[in-house]
Design a protein around this motif. Structure first.
Motif, mmCIF file in Angstrom:
data_model
loop_
_atom_site.group_PDB
_atom_site.id
_atom_site.type_symbol
_atom_site.label_atom_id
_atom_site.label_comp_id
_atom_site.label_asym_id
_atom_site.label_seq_id
_atom_site.Cartn_x
_atom_site.Cartn_y
_atom_site.Cartn_z
ATOM 1 N N ILE A 1 -8.881 17.959 0.586
ATOM 2 C CA ILE A 1 -7.775 17.043 0.321
ATOM 3 C C ILE A 1 -8.085 15.766 1.086
ATOM 4 N N ILE A 2 -8.152 14.667 0.358
ATOM 5 C CA ILE A 2 -8.519 13.387 0.955
ATOM 6 C C ILE A 2 -7.321 12.443 0.905
ATOM 7 N N PRO A 3 -6.787 12.066 2.071
ATOM 8 C CA PRO A 3 -5.685 11.099 2.091
ATOM 9 C C PRO A 3 -6.221 9.682 1.868
ATOM 10 N N LEU A 4 -5.449 8.889 1.145
ATOM 11 C CA LEU A 4 -5.847 7.512 0.838
ATOM 12 C C LEU A 4 -4.654 6.576 0.933
ATOM 13 N N ALA A 5 -4.919 5.345 1.310
ATOM 14 C CA ALA A 5 -3.935 4.270 1.193
ATOM 15 C C ALA A 5 -4.437 3.384 0.060
ATOM 16 N N VAL A 6 -3.649 3.284 -0.999
ATOM 17 C CA VAL A 6 -4.051 2.502 -2.171
ATOM 18 C C VAL A 6 -2.975 1.475 -2.484
ATOM 19 N N VAL A 7 -3.354 0.441 -3.210
ATOM 20 C CA VAL A 7 -2.359 -0.564 -3.581
ATOM 21 C C VAL A 7 -1.447 0.001 -4.663
ATOM 22 N N GLU A 8 -0.214 -0.423 -4.616
ATOM 23 C CA GLU A 8 0.755 -0.002 -5.616
ATOM 24 C C GLU A 8 0.215 -0.366 -7.002
ATOM 25 N N LYS B 1 0.851 -1.196 0.000
ATOM 26 C CA LYS B 1 0.000 0.000 0.000
ATOM 27 C C LYS B 1 0.884 1.242 0.000
ATOM 28 N N ILE B 2 0.424 2.256 -0.724
ATOM 29 C CA ILE B 2 1.118 3.540 -0.744
ATOM 30 C C ILE B 2 0.142 4.625 -0.298
ATOM 31 N N GLN B 3 0.682 5.704 0.236
ATOM 32 C CA GLN B 3 -0.130 6.831 0.691
ATOM 33 C C GLN B 3 -0.165 7.889 -0.408
ATOM 34 N N VAL B 4 -1.379 8.310 -0.769
ATOM 35 C CA VAL B 4 -1.570 9.370 -1.763
ATOM 36 C C VAL B 4 -2.670 10.299 -1.264
ATOM 37 N N GLU B 5 -2.862 11.394 -1.971
ATOM 38 C CA GLU B 5 -3.937 12.330 -1.656
ATOM 39 C C GLU B 5 -4.681 12.679 -2.935
ATOM 40 N N VAL B 6 -5.957 13.006 -2.774
ATOM 41 C CA VAL B 6 -6.771 13.507 -3.876
ATOM 42 C C VAL B 6 -7.261 14.888 -3.459
ATOM 43 N N ALA B 7 -7.095 15.876 -4.347
ATOM 44 C CA ALA B 7 -7.435 17.257 -4.000
ATOM 45 C C ALA B 7 -8.313 17.902 -5.069
ATOM 46 N N TYR B 8 -9.223 18.741 -4.585
ATOM 47 C CA TYR B 8 -10.060 19.553 -5.470
ATOM 48 C C TYR B 8 -10.329 20.860 -4.746
ATOM 49 N N ALA B 9 -10.369 21.948 -5.495
ATOM 50 C CA ALA B 9 -10.588 23.244 -4.857
ATOM 51 C C ALA B 9 -11.497 24.124 -5.693
ATOM 52 N N ILE C 1 -14.552 11.840 -3.612
ATOM 53 C CA ILE C 1 -14.569 13.303 -3.645
ATOM 54 C C ILE C 1 -15.798 13.861 -4.360
ATOM 55 N N THR C 2 -16.392 13.070 -5.239
ATOM 56 C CA THR C 2 -17.593 13.552 -5.935
ATOM 57 C C THR C 2 -18.800 13.652 -5.000
ATOM 58 N N HIS C 3 -18.719 13.047 -3.826
ATOM 59 C CA HIS C 3 -19.789 13.231 -2.833
ATOM 60 C C HIS C 3 -19.754 14.653 -2.276
ATOM 61 N N PHE C 4 -18.551 15.223 -2.201
ATOM 62 C CA PHE C 4 -18.386 16.595 -1.714
ATOM 63 C C PHE C 4 -18.584 17.614 -2.835
ATOM 64 N N PHE C 5 -18.186 17.221 -4.054
ATOM 65 C CA PHE C 5 -18.257 18.107 -5.214
ATOM 66 C C PHE C 5 -18.933 17.361 -6.366
ATOM 67 N N PRO C 6 -20.255 17.264 -6.345
ATOM 68 C CA PRO C 6 -20.954 16.478 -7.370
ATOM 69 C C PRO C 6 -20.812 17.039 -8.786
ATOM 70 N N GLN C 7 -20.347 18.272 -8.918
ATOM 71 C CA GLN C 7 -20.185 18.868 -10.242
ATOM 72 C C GLN C 7 -18.973 18.312 -10.998
ATOM 73 N N ILE C 8 -18.105 17.575 -10.321
ATOM 74 C CA ILE C 8 -16.934 17.002 -10.991
ATOM 75 C C ILE C 8 -17.397 15.906 -11.945
ATOM 76 N N GLU C 9 -16.981 16.024 -13.190
ATOM 77 C CA GLU C 9 -17.258 14.984 -14.185
ATOM 78 C C GLU C 9 -15.956 14.221 -14.412
ATOM 79 N N VAL D 1 -3.051 13.775 -6.257
ATOM 80 C CA VAL D 1 -3.802 13.913 -7.498
ATOM 81 C C VAL D 1 -4.685 15.146 -7.370
ATOM 82 N N GLU D 2 -4.516 16.076 -8.284
ATOM 83 C CA GLU D 2 -5.317 17.296 -8.285
ATOM 84 C C GLU D 2 -6.303 17.233 -9.445
ATOM 85 N N ILE D 3 -7.536 17.538 -9.152
ATOM 86 C CA ILE D 3 -8.577 17.584 -10.183
ATOM 87 C C ILE D 3 -8.755 19.053 -10.541
#
Length: 96
Positions: free
Chosen positions: A20-27, A5-13, A40-48, A75-77
């Motif tokens: 910014i949502i931290p995640l542990a994902v598989v390599e 597992k690696i630690q990453v983040e997903v960000a939208y502004a 993140i689309t639960h917080f920002f439903p306008q993201i396509e 990861v920045e959207i």
């Protein structure tokens, strides 16, 4: 055997809100997959997701669905531009 597992983040502004949502994902997880997993689309439903531009620390990713993440990536959207930057400069120059 479990995958590493690696630690990453997903960000939208937005101008008034960011997340910014931290995640542990598989390599081997792709940027697109991490964004999906983040919810993140639960917080920002306008993201396509299928058409959203993405990047890692400000550097655009041409193919988020095939770009494998590395430990510590964020990861920045990106939001769509309201106006082309070149046109915005021209408009300002005409006013000035």
């Amino acid at each position: 055997m479990d995958k590493l597992k690696i630690q990453v983040e997903v960000a939208y502004a937005l101008p008034e809100q960011q997340k910014i949502i931290p995640l542990a994902v598989v390599e081997g997880t792709t940027a697109y997959e991490a964004v999906q997993m983040s919810g993140i689309t639960h917080f920002f439903p306008q993201i396509e997701l299928d058409s959203a531009k993405m990047g890692i620390f400000g550097k655009s990713i041409p193919e988020p669905k095939s770009h494998a993440l590395r430990e510590g990536d964020r990861v920045e959207i990106y939001r769509p531009l309201k106006i082309d930057p070149k046109q915005a400069r021209l408009n300002r120059a005409k006013k000035g």
